[in-house]
Design a protein around this motif. Structure first.
Motif, mmCIF file in Angstrom:
data_model
loop_
_atom_site.group_PDB
_atom_site.id
_atom_site.type_symbol
_atom_site.label_atom_id
_atom_site.label_comp_id
_atom_site.label_asym_id
_atom_site.label_seq_id
_atom_site.Cartn_x
_atom_site.Cartn_y
_atom_site.Cartn_z
ATOM 1 N N PHE A 1 43.485 46.401 60.811
ATOM 2 C CA PHE A 1 43.999 46.520 59.444
ATOM 3 C C PHE A 1 44.586 45.185 58.998
ATOM 4 O O PHE A 1 45.419 44.593 59.683
ATOM 5 N N PRO B 1 46.598 50.542 54.259
ATOM 6 C CA PRO B 1 45.597 51.440 53.674
ATOM 7 C C PRO B 1 46.252 52.428 52.708
ATOM 8 O O PRO B 1 47.420 52.798 52.877
ATOM 9 N N VAL C 1 48.303 52.190 62.051
ATOM 10 C CA VAL C 1 48.606 51.059 61.183
ATOM 11 C C VAL C 1 49.890 50.388 61.678
ATOM 12 O O VAL C 1 50.885 51.072 61.941
#
Length: 404
Positions: free
Chosen positions: A20, A24, A393
């Protein structure tokens, strides 16, 4: 029994964990969309039962029908479209993504506004409508900015239609969505238009089709603009020109499918669930447009072919794929997804063509129950994977995974 459990609830497949680079946003929007999907389907089921005297009518039938339309279009379809467009829009148009923190604020505006807009108090409903419009208008603004900064070669066939379709959704609270004509106008020019943009990306990158560019892209953009014009005149004015609007959408779909070489790519892809998803989605859009061309009956048939057959099919199939990649685990087996999508097509045809084919009520009842099971299984599995994304994440990007 053990084998059946493995098929229906498979163990996590081997997915490479994503790296990532920004926070997101899609899972936040999609989790809300799952909730709205259940509520909207429940409203629709009770409406069907009341229409066919299977249950005594409770409350205001026409109010419930309006709630059903708003929850399905503004809440369910809108949440999934927002999640996809704001997450993947920059990649689709070749632009730079805006800050995720700004995008996530739109969830509060949309969901709070939709909740308020369902109340009978005029000031509260008006406040809710304004909030919903601000949410979609804000998303449209972000997408226009991303398009302007992105690849000029993607603007007329991807960026501008995507941003315009999202911006048009800001008009949803002010339309009579329980009127099939106005609902059909919004579906074609909002969600379906955005789905055609997403379809281009998937056909090219996943199915191995051709990039829509040059003359085919210009023809697509021109016919799309005409389809918007004719749909607006048909849905918002007394002019009876839905056959003309349907013809315009048929031509638009032809230029898209031919220009991307979809049929060749789909034939090579075989029975993969993403191929089944796109094939059924485009098929229902073609059926809806063809139905309008015939000039027979109410546009309500086209509304349900688009809403249930085209858009919900695309949402189910695309989320199965995307949520799996983002969460590093399968939502469900690919073969299971393909069969569920084919069964869902039966639900869509039953709902869409029931008014004109005189289908037995028992058949439509069983298909409605089958639809509830499909949505329930897909919803639970998808929610499980979406919740997993937060744990993958890094903390520095808004997740819960310790930074390396």
């Amino acid at each position: 029994m053990k084998r059946l459990i493995q098929i229906l609830a498979p163990a996590d497949q081997s997915f490479a964990p994503m790296t990532f680079t920004r926070q997101p946003v899609l899972h936040r929007f999609w989790l809300g969309g799952l909730l709205f999907a259940g509520v909207g389907f429940l409203f629709g089921f009770f409406l069907w039962m009341w229409q066919h005297d299977q249950l005594p009518v409770q409350g205001d039938f026409f109010l419930i029908r309006l709630w059903h339309a708003r929850v399905q279009i503004e809440g369910f379809l809108g949440s999934f479209l927002l999640g996809f467009a704001l997450q993947s829009g920059p990649h689709v148009t070749g632009g730079k993504p805006p800050p995720s923190s700004s995008l996530l604020k739109l969830t509060f505006l949309l969901w709070t506004g939709l909740f308020f807009s369902l109340f009978s108090l005029e000031w509260l409903a008006m406040t809710g409508a304004v909030l919903v419009s601000v949410a979609y208008g804000g998303a449209g603004y972000f997408l226009f900015q991303v398009t302007r900064q992105g690849n000029p070669g993607f603007r007329i066939q991807r960026g501008y239609p995507l941003a315009a379709g999202m911006t048009l959704m800001a008009a949803a609270p002010w339309l009579s969505l329980d009127d099939p004509g106005e609902a059909l106008f919004l579906l074609w020019c909002g969600p379906v238009t955005m789905a055609l943009v997403a379809g281009q990306q998937l056909i090219q990158n996943v199915l191995g089709g051709r990039l829509l560019q040059n003359r085919p892209a210009r023809l697509f953009a021109i016919t799309l603009a005409l389809a918007w014009l004719f749909s607006a005149l048909a849905g918002l004015t007394p002019l009876e020109i839905w056959p003309l609007a349907g013809a315009a959408w048929l031509v638009t779909l032809f230029f898209l499918l031919h220009g991307t070489q979809f049929f060749v790519a789909a034939w090579r892809m075989g029975g993969a669930s993403i191929n089944v998803t796109l094939t059924l989605g485009f098929l229902h859009a073609l059926l809806a447009a063809a139905w309008l061309v015939t000039g027979e009956g109410s546009p309500d048939v086209a509304v349900h072919l688009l809403g249930v057959g085209c858009l919900t099919t695309l949402i189910i199939g695309v989320t199965v794929r995307v949520a799996g990649f983002f969460s590093a685990g399968a939502v469900m087996g690919d073969r299971v997804a393909s069969w569920l999508l084919l069964l869902w097509a039966g639900v869509a045809w039953t709902r869409g063509f029931f008014p004109i084919l005189a289908m037995p009520e028992r058949l439509t009842l069983w298909m409605s129950l089958a639809g509830a099971l499909i949505l329930g299984y897909w919803g639970v599995r998808t929610a499980d994977r979406l919740l997993k994304i937060h744990t993958l994440v890094p903390v520095s990007l808004g997740g819960s995974k310790p930074d390396a």
